[in-house]
Design a protein around this motif. Structure first.
Motif, mmCIF file in Angstrom:
data_model
loop_
_atom_site.group_PDB
_atom_site.id
_atom_site.type_symbol
_atom_site.label_atom_id
_atom_site.label_comp_id
_atom_site.label_asym_id
_atom_site.label_seq_id
_atom_site.Cartn_x
_atom_site.Cartn_y
_atom_site.Cartn_z
ATOM 1 N N ASN A 188 38.328 45.365 34.923
ATOM 2 C CA ASN A 188 37.945 46.249 33.594
ATOM 3 C C ASN A 188 39.086 47.269 33.592
ATOM 4 O O ASN A 188 38.510 48.339 33.956
ATOM 5 C CB ASN A 188 36.491 46.507 33.431
ATOM 6 N N LEU A 189 40.336 47.079 33.054
ATOM 7 C CA LEU A 189 41.210 48.326 32.933
ATOM 8 C C LEU A 189 41.758 48.500 31.546
ATOM 9 O O LEU A 189 41.666 47.606 30.881
ATOM 10 C CB LEU A 189 42.411 47.917 33.866
ATOM 11 N N GLY A 194 42.788 43.581 34.150
ATOM 12 C CA GLY A 194 43.117 42.958 35.342
ATOM 13 C C GLY A 194 43.132 41.437 35.352
ATOM 14 O O GLY A 194 44.061 41.030 36.389
ATOM 15 N N ARG A 195 42.528 40.766 34.636
ATOM 16 C CA ARG A 195 42.678 39.316 34.663
ATOM 17 C C ARG A 195 44.187 39.196 34.075
ATOM 18 O O ARG A 195 44.887 38.129 34.740
ATOM 19 C CB ARG A 195 41.966 38.602 33.535
ATOM 20 N N GLU A 196 44.669 39.999 33.083
ATOM 21 C CA GLU A 196 45.961 39.784 32.639
ATOM 22 C C GLU A 196 46.966 40.046 33.766
ATOM 23 O O GLU A 196 48.071 39.326 34.025
ATOM 24 C CB GLU A 196 46.350 40.460 31.391
ATOM 25 N N SER A 201 39.015 34.608 38.157
ATOM 26 C CA SER A 201 39.877 34.985 39.115
ATOM 27 C C SER A 201 40.447 34.083 40.357
ATOM 28 O O SER A 201 41.458 34.281 40.530
ATOM 29 C CB SER A 201 38.974 36.520 39.894
ATOM 30 N N TYR A 202 39.323 33.408 40.647
ATOM 31 C CA TYR A 202 40.126 32.264 41.645
ATOM 32 C C TYR A 202 40.859 31.340 40.946
ATOM 33 O O TYR A 202 41.876 30.797 41.602
ATOM 34 C CB TYR A 202 38.739 31.658 42.284
ATOM 35 N N ASN A 203 40.740 30.953 39.803
ATOM 36 C CA ASN A 203 41.521 30.177 39.031
ATOM 37 C C ASN A 203 42.959 30.571 38.776
ATOM 38 O O ASN A 203 43.922 29.869 38.527
ATOM 39 C CB ASN A 203 40.929 29.582 37.793
ATOM 40 N N LEU A 204 43.006 32.035 38.866
ATOM 41 C CA LEU A 204 44.166 32.722 38.753
ATOM 42 C C LEU A 204 44.874 32.841 40.017
ATOM 43 O O LEU A 204 45.857 33.645 40.096
ATOM 44 C CB LEU A 204 44.173 34.036 37.739
#
Length: 144
Positions: free
Chosen positions: A68-69, A74-76, A107-110
């Motif tokens: 959460n940034l 963070g996901r991007e 997150s693991y999928n990324l």
């Protein structure tokens, strides 16, 4: 076990309290690694790509990434790191308050290397940082 090499660690975290606790964990455990901190996803990618004020930035051996940034979450950031051939080999530990199953799975999928929920207790937080450091610096062989 041989003495582990010092590595550069990039902490991507906008919460000053968590930055302070991470710094204290490094100092408390006398971790020799150099901690670099950026407050958002845009700065993280500039650091990793050595752009602008980060032109002289070292290549980190480990990234601690909050989800959460501001500016770019963070996901991007994780998706961009793992889709960039020059960055994808850097281990990324998602270190976040979210314990949501969808965040863990995504997150693991990324291709996150690990997902760690931040403990709220200070002593436990310090212990978690030490364990991450022990594992990624002393146990795991990282590419140079």
């Amino acid at each position: 076990m041989s003495d582990p090499a010092e590595i550069d660690v990039l902490l991507v975290e906008d919460d000053e309290g968590d930055v302070l606790m991470t710094r204290e964990a490094f100092e408390h455990h006398k971790l020799r690694n150099q901690l670099h901190v950026v407050p958002d996803g845009v700065e993280a990618l500039a650091f990793l790509r050595r752009e602008g004020e980060h032109a002289g930035a070292p290549r980190p051996g480990l990234i601690l990434l909050d989800l959460n940034l501001p500016r770019k979450d963070g996901r991007e950031v994780l998706e961009e790191i793992k889709s960039d051939e020059s960055l994808r080999s850097i281990p990324v530990v998602v270190l976040t308050t979210s314990q949501a199953e969808e965040d863990i799975l995504r997150s693991y999928n990324l291709y996150a290397n690990a997902y760690v929920a931040k403990p709220v207790d200070f002593e436990r937080f310090i212990d978690v940082i030490r364990q991450i450091d022990d594992f990624f610096v002393s146990v795991v062989k990282l590419p140079r």
